[in-house]
Design a protein around this motif. Structure first.
Motif, PDB file in Angstrom:
ATOM      1  N   MET A  28       0.817  -1.189   0.000  1.00  9.76           N
ATOM      2  CA  MET A  28       0.000   0.000   0.000  1.00  9.76           C
ATOM      3  C   MET A  28       0.867   1.262   0.000  1.00  9.76           C
ATOM      4  SD  MET A  28      -2.988  -1.101  -0.308  1.00  9.76           S
ATOM      5  CE  MET A  28      -3.979   0.310  -0.123  1.00  9.76           C
ATOM      6  N   ASN A  29       2.026   1.147   0.613  1.00  7.75           N
ATOM      7  CA  ASN A  29       2.917   2.301   0.650  1.00  7.75           C
ATOM      8  C   ASN A  29       3.399   2.659  -0.755  1.00  7.75           C
ATOM      9  OD1 ASN A  29       4.199   4.319   2.021  1.00  7.75           O
ATOM     10  ND2 ASN A  29       6.030   3.102   2.436  1.00  7.75           N
ATOM     11  N   PHE A  30       3.662   1.647  -1.592  1.00 12.24           N
ATOM     12  CA  PHE A  30       4.080   1.891  -2.974  1.00 12.24           C
ATOM     13  C   PHE A  30       2.967   2.585  -3.758  1.00 12.24           C
ATOM     14  CE2 PHE A  30       4.196   0.438  -7.401  1.00 12.24           C
ATOM     15  CZ  PHE A  30       5.381   1.025  -7.788  1.00 12.24           C
ATOM     16  N   ILE A  31       1.746   2.136  -3.588  1.00 14.37           N
ATOM     17  CA  ILE A  31       0.617   2.757  -4.284  1.00 14.37           C
ATOM     18  C   ILE A  31       0.441   4.203  -3.827  1.00 14.37           C
ATOM     19  CG2 ILE A  31      -1.898   2.680  -4.571  1.00 14.37           C
ATOM     20  CD1 ILE A  31      -1.680  -0.366  -4.399  1.00 14.37           C
ATOM     21  N   LEU A  65      -5.091  -5.096  -7.704  1.00 11.88           N
ATOM     22  CA  LEU A  65      -4.081  -6.060  -7.273  1.00 11.88           C
ATOM     23  C   LEU A  65      -3.380  -5.587  -6.000  1.00 11.88           C
ATOM     24  CD1 LEU A  65      -2.468  -7.204 -10.622  1.00 11.88           C
ATOM     25  CD2 LEU A  65      -3.732  -8.612  -9.003  1.00 11.88           C
ATOM     26  N   GLY A  66      -3.045  -4.320  -5.942  1.00 11.96           N
ATOM     27  CA  GLY A  66      -2.433  -3.784  -4.728  1.00 11.96           C
ATOM     28  C   GLY A  66      -3.376  -3.855  -3.545  1.00 11.96           C
ATOM     29  N   PHE A  67      -4.642  -3.552  -3.766  1.00 17.71           N
ATOM     30  CA  PHE A  67      -5.630  -3.594  -2.696  1.00 17.71           C
ATOM     31  C   PHE A  67      -5.835  -5.019  -2.185  1.00 17.71           C
ATOM     32  CE2 PHE A  67     -10.125  -3.624  -1.293  1.00 17.71           C
ATOM     33  CZ  PHE A  67     -10.005  -2.708  -0.253  1.00 17.71           C
ATOM     34  N   PHE A  68      -5.976  -5.984  -3.097  1.00 16.29           N
ATOM     35  CA  PHE A  68      -6.172  -7.370  -2.678  1.00 16.29           C
ATOM     36  C   PHE A  68      -4.917  -7.957  -2.039  1.00 16.29           C
ATOM     37  CE2 PHE A  68      -9.690  -7.537  -5.949  1.00 16.29           C
ATOM     38  CZ  PHE A  68     -10.685  -7.438  -4.985  1.00 16.29           C
ATOM     39  N   GLU A  69      -3.754  -7.552  -2.499  1.00  9.33           N
ATOM     40  CA  GLU A  69      -2.513  -7.997  -1.870  1.00  9.33           C
ATOM     41  C   GLU A  69      -2.431  -7.491  -0.436  1.00  9.33           C
ATOM     42  OE1 GLU A  69       1.075  -9.885  -1.313  1.00  9.33           O
ATOM     43  OE2 GLU A  69      -0.345 -10.109  -2.962  1.00  9.33           O
ATOM     44  N   THR A  89      -9.851   4.071 -32.268  1.00 12.46           N
ATOM     45  CA  THR A  89      -8.522   4.112 -31.660  1.00 12.46           C
ATOM     46  C   THR A  89      -8.588   4.719 -30.274  1.00 12.46           C
ATOM     47  OG1 THR A  89      -7.582   4.403 -33.857  1.00 12.46           O
ATOM     48  CG2 THR A  89      -6.165   4.923 -31.981  1.00 12.46           C
ATOM     49  N   TYR A  90      -9.323   5.800 -30.141  1.00  9.71           N
ATOM     50  CA  TYR A  90      -9.468   6.452 -28.846  1.00  9.71           C
ATOM     51  C   TYR A  90     -10.172   5.529 -27.860  1.00  9.71           C
ATOM     52  CZ  TYR A  90     -10.757   9.931 -25.380  1.00  9.71           C
ATOM     53  OH  TYR A  90     -10.917  10.613 -24.219  1.00  9.71           O
ATOM     54  N   GLY A  91     -11.215   4.831 -28.299  1.00 12.12           N
ATOM     55  CA  GLY A  91     -11.954   3.934 -27.420  1.00 12.12           C
ATOM     56  C   GLY A  91     -11.115   2.763 -26.947  1.00 12.12           C
ATOM     57  N   ILE A  92     -10.357   2.155 -27.861  1.00  8.97           N
ATOM     58  CA  ILE A  92      -9.507   1.025 -27.490  1.00  8.97           C
ATOM     59  C   ILE A  92      -8.410   1.490 -26.534  1.00  8.97           C
ATOM     60  CG2 ILE A  92      -7.802  -0.597 -28.391  1.00  8.97           C
ATOM     61  CD1 ILE A  92      -9.605  -0.825 -30.889  1.00  8.97           C
ATOM     62  N   LEU A  93      -7.783   2.619 -26.828  1.00  7.55           N
ATOM     63  CA  LEU A  93      -6.739   3.154 -25.957  1.00  7.55           C
ATOM     64  C   LEU A  93      -7.293   3.478 -24.578  1.00  7.55           C
ATOM     65  CD1 LEU A  93      -3.792   4.141 -25.774  1.00  7.55           C
ATOM     66  CD2 LEU A  93      -4.640   6.378 -26.461  1.00  7.55           C
ATOM     67  N   LEU A  94      -8.449   4.103 -24.526  1.00  7.79           N
ATOM     68  CA  LEU A  94      -9.063   4.449 -23.252  1.00  7.79           C
ATOM     69  C   LEU A  94      -9.440   3.197 -22.469  1.00  7.79           C
ATOM     70  CD1 LEU A  94     -10.218   6.762 -21.491  1.00  7.79           C
ATOM     71  CD2 LEU A  94     -12.367   6.408 -22.677  1.00  7.79           C
ATOM     72  N   PHE A  95     -10.009   2.203 -23.149  1.00  5.30           N
ATOM     73  CA  PHE A  95     -10.434   0.968 -22.495  1.00  5.30           C
ATOM     74  C   PHE A  95      -9.244   0.236 -21.874  1.00  5.30           C
ATOM     75  CE2 PHE A  95     -11.303  -3.616 -22.763  1.00  5.30           C
ATOM     76  CZ  PHE A  95     -12.395  -3.680 -21.916  1.00  5.30           C
ATOM     77  N   PHE A  96      -8.170   0.060 -22.619  1.00  7.06           N
ATOM     78  CA  PHE A  96      -7.033  -0.680 -22.103  1.00  7.06           C
ATOM     79  C   PHE A  96      -6.264   0.100 -21.045  1.00  7.06           C
ATOM     80  CE2 PHE A  96      -7.471  -3.186 -26.071  1.00  7.06           C
ATOM     81  CZ  PHE A  96      -7.660  -4.407 -25.457  1.00  7.06           C
ATOM     82  N   THR A  97      -6.169   1.415 -21.195  1.00  6.10           N
ATOM     83  CA  THR A  97      -5.475   2.212 -20.192  1.00  6.10           C
ATOM     84  C   THR A  97      -6.227   2.186 -18.870  1.00  6.10           C
ATOM     85  OG1 THR A  97      -4.617   3.642 -21.928  1.00  6.10           O
ATOM     86  CG2 THR A  97      -4.538   4.489 -19.682  1.00  6.10           C
ATOM     87  N   GLN A  98      -7.530   2.390 -18.925  1.00 11.18           N
ATOM     88  CA  GLN A  98      -8.323   2.383 -17.701  1.00 11.18           C
ATOM     89  C   GLN A  98      -8.324   1.002 -17.072  1.00 11.18           C
ATOM     90  OE1 GLN A  98      -9.356   5.223 -16.441  1.00 11.18           O
ATOM     91  NE2 GLN A  98      -8.442   6.152 -18.236  1.00 11.18           N
ATOM     92  N   GLY A  99      -8.393  -0.032 -17.885  1.00  8.30           N
ATOM     93  CA  GLY A  99      -8.355  -1.390 -17.358  1.00  8.30           C
ATOM     94  C   GLY A  99      -7.035  -1.710 -16.688  1.00  8.30           C
ATOM     95  N   PHE A 100      -5.941  -1.253 -17.276  1.00 10.35           N
ATOM     96  CA  PHE A 100      -4.626  -1.488 -16.690  1.00 10.35           C
ATOM     97  C   PHE A 100      -4.491  -0.776 -15.350  1.00 10.35           C
ATOM     98  CE2 PHE A 100      -0.120  -0.339 -16.230  1.00 10.35           C
ATOM     99  CZ  PHE A 100       0.425  -1.614 -16.162  1.00 10.35           C
ATOM    100  N   ILE A 101      -4.910   0.471 -15.292  1.00 10.52           N
ATOM    101  CA  ILE A 101      -4.818   1.228 -14.044  1.00 10.52           C
ATOM    102  C   ILE A 101      -5.700   0.601 -12.967  1.00 10.52           C
ATOM    103  CG2 ILE A 101      -5.372   3.454 -12.978  1.00 10.52           C
ATOM    104  CD1 ILE A 101      -4.440   4.731 -15.629  1.00 10.52           C
ATOM    105  N   LEU A 102      -6.912   0.214 -13.326  1.00  7.62           N
ATOM    106  CA  LEU A 102      -7.806  -0.424 -12.369  1.00  7.62           C
ATOM    107  C   LEU A 102      -7.252  -1.764 -11.896  1.00  7.62           C
ATOM    108  CD1 LEU A 102     -10.541  -0.183 -10.942  1.00  7.62           C
ATOM    109  CD2 LEU A 102     -11.526  -1.425 -12.850  1.00  7.62           C
ATOM    110  N   ALA A 103      -6.652  -2.524 -12.796  1.00  7.40           N
ATOM    111  CA  ALA A 103      -6.070  -3.815 -12.418  1.00  7.40           C
ATOM    112  C   ALA A 103      -4.921  -3.638 -11.430  1.00  7.40           C
ATOM    113  CB  ALA A 103      -5.596  -4.559 -13.663  1.00  7.40           C
ATOM    114  N   ILE A 104      -4.060  -2.664 -11.670  1.00  5.63           N
ATOM    115  CA  ILE A 104      -2.940  -2.409 -10.754  1.00  5.63           C
ATOM    116  C   ILE A 104      -3.458  -1.997  -9.386  1.00  5.63           C
ATOM    117  CG2 ILE A 104      -0.964  -0.879 -10.310  1.00  5.63           C
ATOM    118  CD1 ILE A 104      -0.411  -3.042 -12.374  1.00  5.63           C
ATOM    119  N   LEU A 105      -4.445  -1.105  -9.345  1.00  4.58           N
ATOM    120  CA  LEU A 105      -5.005  -0.674  -8.061  1.00  4.58           C
ATOM    121  C   LEU A 105      -5.662  -1.832  -7.319  1.00  4.58           C
ATOM    122  CD1 LEU A 105      -6.529   2.780  -8.984  1.00  4.58           C
ATOM    123  CD2 LEU A 105      -4.647   2.339  -7.437  1.00  4.58           C
TER     124      LEU A 105
END
Length: 141
Positions: free
Chosen positions: A1-4, A129-133, A111-127
């Motif tokens: 959590m400190n890293f996040i 994963l840190g929360f569940f860890e 292009t904008y939709g795909i970029l937005l979808f994957f970027t938001q998904g990546f950020i949400l996944a990292i958050l």
């Protein structure tokens, strides 16, 4: 959590430095005064608070160790990002009544939709994963 927590704070500091450099060296491209006091001023100040001021509350000792508060700050920062897009696009179109200028400078929707979808998904996944860890480590102790 400190890293996040520290990654949120570092991202906020880098964003503020980028904003200040933009205002100082490129004042015409950063329409600060028009957006801060124009017709959409409330959205601008909510955006500024949620993405530039609220993350610094993670430096407070009582709030830095609460994972739900860190998640709340991260969600508010995402809200600030979406409000930033809203403020930039809507205030740019607010006084531009020529229809041929409405589509200049934007990338196409898929292009904008795909970029937005994957970027938001990546950020949400990292958050998440840190929360569940954090929860997993807390339960093992």
């Amino acid at each position: 959590m400190n890293f996040i927590r520290w990654s949120i704070i570092v991202y906020t500091v880098v964003s503020i430095v980028h904003f200040i450099i933009g205002i100082v060296f490129f004042p015409n491209e950063f329409a600060f005064i028009n957006r801060a006091v124009g017709s959409y001023w409330a959205m601008y100040w909510v955006m500024l608070f949620s993405s530039s001021i609220l993350p610094f509350t993670l430096l407070i000792r009582k709030l830095e160790s609460k994972p739900l508060y860190i998640l709340l700050v991260a969600v508010c920062m995402k809200l600030g990002v979406y409000l930033e897009r809203f403020v930039i696009i809507v205030t740019s179109f607010h006084r531009d009544y020529l229809p041929n200028n409405w589509s200049s400078g934007f990338i196409n929707f898929p292009t904008y939709g795909i970029l937005l979808f994957f970027t938001q998904g990546f950020i949400l996944a990292i958050l998440l994963l840190g929360f569940f860890e954090f929860i997993h480590r807390k339960n093992n102790i």
